[in-house]
Scaffold this motif. Structure first.
Motif, PDB file in Angstrom:
ATOM      1  N   LEU A 171       0.834  -1.204   0.000  1.00 14.04           N
ATOM      2  CA  LEU A 171       0.000   0.000   0.000  1.00 14.04           C
ATOM      3  C   LEU A 171       0.868   1.253   0.000  1.00 14.04           C
ATOM      4  O   LEU A 171       0.600   2.208  -0.733  1.00 14.04           O
ATOM      5  CB  LEU A 171      -0.930   0.014   1.224  1.00 14.04           C
ATOM      6  CG  LEU A 171      -2.184  -0.845   1.139  1.00 14.04           C
ATOM      7  CD1 LEU A 171      -2.793  -1.053   2.513  1.00 14.04           C
ATOM      8  CD2 LEU A 171      -3.207  -0.233   0.189  1.00 14.04           C
ATOM      9  N   ALA A 172       1.914   1.239   0.820  1.00 17.13           N
ATOM     10  CA  ALA A 172       2.826   2.392   0.874  1.00 17.13           C
ATOM     11  C   ALA A 172       3.495   2.614  -0.478  1.00 17.13           C
ATOM     12  O   ALA A 172       3.659   3.763  -0.917  1.00 17.13           O
ATOM     13  CB  ALA A 172       3.870   2.187   1.971  1.00 17.13           C
ATOM     14  N   ASP A 173       3.863   1.532  -1.156  1.00 14.25           N
ATOM     15  CA  ASP A 173       4.475   1.649  -2.483  1.00 14.25           C
ATOM     16  C   ASP A 173       3.515   2.283  -3.493  1.00 14.25           C
ATOM     17  O   ASP A 173       3.938   3.008  -4.385  1.00 14.25           O
ATOM     18  CB  ASP A 173       4.915   0.278  -3.011  1.00 14.25           C
ATOM     19  CG  ASP A 173       6.150  -0.255  -2.307  1.00 14.25           C
ATOM     20  OD1 ASP A 173       6.825   0.516  -1.594  1.00 14.25           O
ATOM     21  OD2 ASP A 173       6.433  -1.462  -2.474  1.00 14.25           O
ATOM     22  N   GLN A 174       2.230   1.994  -3.350  1.00  9.86           N
ATOM     23  CA  GLN A 174       1.222   2.473  -4.301  1.00  9.86           C
ATOM     24  C   GLN A 174       0.628   3.830  -3.922  1.00  9.86           C
ATOM     25  O   GLN A 174      -0.017   4.477  -4.738  1.00  9.86           O
ATOM     26  CB  GLN A 174       0.085   1.452  -4.419  1.00  9.86           C
ATOM     27  CG  GLN A 174       0.496   0.136  -5.018  1.00  9.86           C
ATOM     28  CD  GLN A 174       0.878   0.275  -6.469  1.00  9.86           C
ATOM     29  OE1 GLN A 174       0.207   0.959  -7.236  1.00  9.86           O
ATOM     30  NE2 GLN A 174       1.969  -0.361  -6.863  1.00  9.86           N
ATOM     31  N   ALA A 175       0.820   4.243  -2.681  1.00 12.13           N
ATOM     32  CA  ALA A 175       0.163   5.461  -2.196  1.00 12.13           C
ATOM     33  C   ALA A 175       0.608   6.700  -2.969  1.00 12.13           C
ATOM     34  O   ALA A 175      -0.173   7.644  -3.123  1.00 12.13           O
ATOM     35  CB  ALA A 175       0.403   5.634  -0.705  1.00 12.13           C
ATOM     36  N   GLY A 176       1.845   6.730  -3.469  1.00  9.75           N
ATOM     37  CA  GLY A 176       2.296   7.873  -4.260  1.00  9.75           C
ATOM     38  C   GLY A 176       1.457   8.050  -5.513  1.00  9.75           C
ATOM     39  O   GLY A 176       1.102   9.166  -5.892  1.00  9.75           O
ATOM     40  N   ALA A 177       1.125   6.940  -6.163  1.00  8.21           N
ATOM     41  CA  ALA A 177       0.319   6.982  -7.381  1.00  8.21           C
ATOM     42  C   ALA A 177      -1.170   7.113  -7.074  1.00  8.21           C
ATOM     43  O   ALA A 177      -1.944   7.549  -7.923  1.00  8.21           O
ATOM     44  CB  ALA A 177       0.564   5.720  -8.208  1.00  8.21           C
ATOM     45  N   CYS A 178      -1.551   6.737  -5.862  1.00 11.37           N
ATOM     46  CA  CYS A 178      -2.964   6.774  -5.478  1.00 11.37           C
ATOM     47  C   CYS A 178      -3.057   7.232  -4.016  1.00 11.37           C
ATOM     48  O   CYS A 178      -3.190   6.406  -3.120  1.00 11.37           O
ATOM     49  CB  CYS A 178      -3.590   5.387  -5.663  1.00 11.37           C
ATOM     50  SG  CYS A 178      -5.359   5.336  -5.322  1.00 11.37           S
ATOM     51  N   PRO A 179      -2.993   8.548  -3.787  1.00 13.15           N
ATOM     52  CA  PRO A 179      -3.015   9.061  -2.405  1.00 13.15           C
ATOM     53  C   PRO A 179      -4.262   8.663  -1.617  1.00 13.15           C
ATOM     54  O   PRO A 179      -4.241   8.683  -0.386  1.00 13.15           O
ATOM     55  CB  PRO A 179      -2.947  10.587  -2.592  1.00 13.15           C
ATOM     56  CG  PRO A 179      -2.360  10.793  -3.941  1.00 13.15           C
ATOM     57  CD  PRO A 179      -2.799   9.615  -4.774  1.00 13.15           C
ATOM     58  N   ALA A 180      -5.324   8.255  -2.303  1.00 13.60           N
ATOM     59  CA  ALA A 180      -6.540   7.830  -1.609  1.00 13.60           C
ATOM     60  C   ALA A 180      -6.312   6.564  -0.785  1.00 13.60           C
ATOM     61  O   ALA A 180      -7.138   6.210   0.053  1.00 13.60           O
ATOM     62  CB  ALA A 180      -7.669   7.604  -2.618  1.00 13.60           C
ATOM     63  N   LEU A 181      -5.170   5.899  -1.002  1.00 12.42           N
ATOM     64  CA  LEU A 181      -4.849   4.703  -0.220  1.00 12.42           C
ATOM     65  C   LEU A 181      -4.279   5.045   1.149  1.00 12.42           C
ATOM     66  O   LEU A 181      -4.190   4.182   2.020  1.00 12.42           O
ATOM     67  CB  LEU A 181      -3.865   3.810  -0.986  1.00 12.42           C
ATOM     68  CG  LEU A 181      -4.380   3.220  -2.294  1.00 12.42           C
ATOM     69  CD1 LEU A 181      -3.269   2.456  -2.999  1.00 12.42           C
ATOM     70  CD2 LEU A 181      -5.584   2.320  -2.046  1.00 12.42           C
ATOM     71  N   ASP A 182      -3.901   6.307   1.366  1.00 12.91           N
ATOM     72  CA  ASP A 182      -3.323   6.711   2.655  1.00 12.91           C
ATOM     73  C   ASP A 182      -4.245   6.385   3.827  1.00 12.91           C
ATOM     74  O   ASP A 182      -3.799   5.954   4.881  1.00 12.91           O
ATOM     75  CB  ASP A 182      -2.986   8.205   2.670  1.00 12.91           C
ATOM     76  CG  ASP A 182      -1.749   8.535   1.850  1.00 12.91           C
ATOM     77  OD1 ASP A 182      -0.946   7.617   1.570  1.00 12.91           O
ATOM     78  OD2 ASP A 182      -1.594   9.715   1.482  1.00 12.91           O
ATOM     79  N   GLU A 183      -5.543   6.588   3.634  1.00 14.77           N
ATOM     80  CA  GLU A 183      -6.500   6.313   4.712  1.00 14.77           C
ATOM     81  C   GLU A 183      -6.502   4.826   5.067  1.00 14.77           C
ATOM     82  O   GLU A 183      -6.618   4.459   6.237  1.00 14.77           O
ATOM     83  CB  GLU A 183      -7.909   6.755   4.318  1.00 14.77           C
ATOM     84  CG  GLU A 183      -8.929   6.485   5.411  1.00 14.77           C
ATOM     85  CD  GLU A 183     -10.365   6.710   4.977  1.00 14.77           C
ATOM     86  OE1 GLU A 183     -11.253   6.455   5.805  1.00 14.77           O
ATOM     87  OE2 GLU A 183     -10.609   7.114   3.819  1.00 14.77           O
ATOM     88  N   VAL A 184      -6.380   3.973   4.062  1.00 14.12           N
ATOM     89  CA  VAL A 184      -6.348   2.528   4.316  1.00 14.12           C
ATOM     90  C   VAL A 184      -5.116   2.196   5.166  1.00 14.12           C
ATOM     91  O   VAL A 184      -5.195   1.423   6.125  1.00 14.12           O
ATOM     92  CB  VAL A 184      -6.343   1.731   2.988  1.00 14.12           C
ATOM     93  CG1 VAL A 184      -6.297   0.231   3.258  1.00 14.12           C
ATOM     94  CG2 VAL A 184      -7.560   2.099   2.136  1.00 14.12           C
ATOM     95  N   VAL A 208     -13.719  -5.367   3.607  1.00 13.40           N
ATOM     96  CA  VAL A 208     -14.146  -4.053   3.147  1.00 13.40           C
ATOM     97  C   VAL A 208     -12.952  -3.274   2.598  1.00 13.40           C
ATOM     98  O   VAL A 208     -13.074  -2.551   1.598  1.00 13.40           O
ATOM     99  CB  VAL A 208     -14.876  -3.297   4.280  1.00 13.40           C
ATOM    100  CG1 VAL A 208     -15.242  -1.892   3.858  1.00 13.40           C
ATOM    101  CG2 VAL A 208     -16.129  -4.057   4.708  1.00 13.40           C
ATOM    102  N   ALA A 209     -11.782  -3.437   3.213  1.00 15.27           N
ATOM    103  CA  ALA A 209     -10.574  -2.769   2.717  1.00 15.27           C
ATOM    104  C   ALA A 209     -10.255  -3.232   1.297  1.00 15.27           C
ATOM    105  O   ALA A 209      -9.880  -2.413   0.443  1.00 15.27           O
ATOM    106  CB  ALA A 209      -9.391  -3.041   3.642  1.00 15.27           C
ATOM    107  N   ALA A 210     -10.399  -4.524   1.022  1.00 18.75           N
ATOM    108  CA  ALA A 210     -10.145  -5.030  -0.335  1.00 18.75           C
ATOM    109  C   ALA A 210     -11.068  -4.356  -1.342  1.00 18.75           C
ATOM    110  O   ALA A 210     -10.637  -3.935  -2.424  1.00 18.75           O
ATOM    111  CB  ALA A 210     -10.328  -6.550  -0.369  1.00 18.75           C
ATOM    112  N   ARG A 211     -12.324  -4.213  -0.979  1.00 20.14           N
ATOM    113  CA  ARG A 211     -13.287  -3.548  -1.866  1.00 20.14           C
ATOM    114  C   ARG A 211     -12.961  -2.071  -2.033  1.00 20.14           C
ATOM    115  O   ARG A 211     -13.062  -1.521  -3.128  1.00 20.14           O
ATOM    116  CB  ARG A 211     -14.708  -3.715  -1.324  1.00 20.14           C
ATOM    117  CG  ARG A 211     -15.175  -5.171  -1.284  1.00 20.14           C
ATOM    118  CD  ARG A 211     -16.676  -5.246  -1.099  1.00 20.14           C
ATOM    119  NE  ARG A 211     -17.312  -4.661  -2.269  1.00 20.14           N
ATOM    120  CZ  ARG A 211     -18.401  -3.883  -2.200  1.00 20.14           C
ATOM    121  NH1 ARG A 211     -18.967  -3.590  -1.052  1.00 20.14           N
ATOM    122  NH2 ARG A 211     -18.936  -3.395  -3.307  1.00 20.14           N
TER     123      ARG A 211
END
Length: 193
Positions: A53-66, A169-172
């Motif tokens: 998730l941390a690796d992908q958060a730069g490309a998708c900041p919406a993952l920060d909350e997860v 729910v996180a997966a979804r």
């Protein structure tokens, strides 16, 4: 919890037993050790999910909350493992269950109702979240098996159950925020139809 390992190998487990913090020696396949092991497996896979998730958060900041919601779960799983290793130790609090339930409710509101069964997949992150979810279910079963022999605190049982819900729910949510289609289950064709 003041005891820390100063030596990694002790040779005391070579005969198939391990020591608990209360001084008991039990077989390594004892339900308590099995439950601790499943919590450890879940925690390790959750660490992998968080790293990805941390690796992908730069490309998708919406993952920060997860990441923010799941990061404390690693620490609380370690607390629960500590409770199983040291039966008098009590670290996990009901407030953690409330925190997880709040995240589930917020995320479910964003996602809307589930229209079909979904399969693990769509992206590596989604699949890894489902790996964690399935390991949470296994950990829950092992904790319930232990509870049938040696009662453990209800908060721990509830937490592992709620954690599997959170991971589903996180997966979804990851799928939605990555804009990846969920993999919908397709029922097998019926003969003659």
């Amino acid at each position: 919890m003041g005891y820390r390992l100063s030596k990694i190998y002790t040779r005391t487990g070579d005969a198939g037993e391990t020591g608990l913090a209360d001084g008991r020696r039990v077989p390594k396949d004892h339900p308590r050790v099995e439950a601790m092991g499943e919590l450890d497996s879940l925690n390790s896979q959750l660490g992998l999910l968080l790293a990805e998730l941390a690796d992908q958060a730069g490309a998708c900041p919406a993952l920060d909350e997860v990441i923010e919601v799941l990061t404390p779960c690693q620490h609380r799983l370690f607390d629960l493992g500590g409770e199983l290793a040291m039966p008098d130790y009590q670290a996990l609090q009901p407030s953690e269950i409330a925190r997880v339930e709040d995240a589930i409710d917020r995320w479910n509101e964003e996602l809307g109702p589930l229209q079909n069964f979904i399969l693990p997949g769509g992206s590596r992150l989604i699949a890894q979240a489902h790996v964690c979810r399935s390991l949470a279910r296994t950990a829950e079963r092992r904790c319930q098996q232990l509870n049938a022999l040696e009662p453990i605190r209800e908060v721990g049982l509830a937490y592992v159950n709620r954690l599997s819900d959170l991971l589903f729910v996180a997966a979804r949510l990851i799928a939605r925020r990555q804009q990846v289609d969920e993999v919908l289950w397709q029922e097998a064709a019926k003969p003659g139809v």
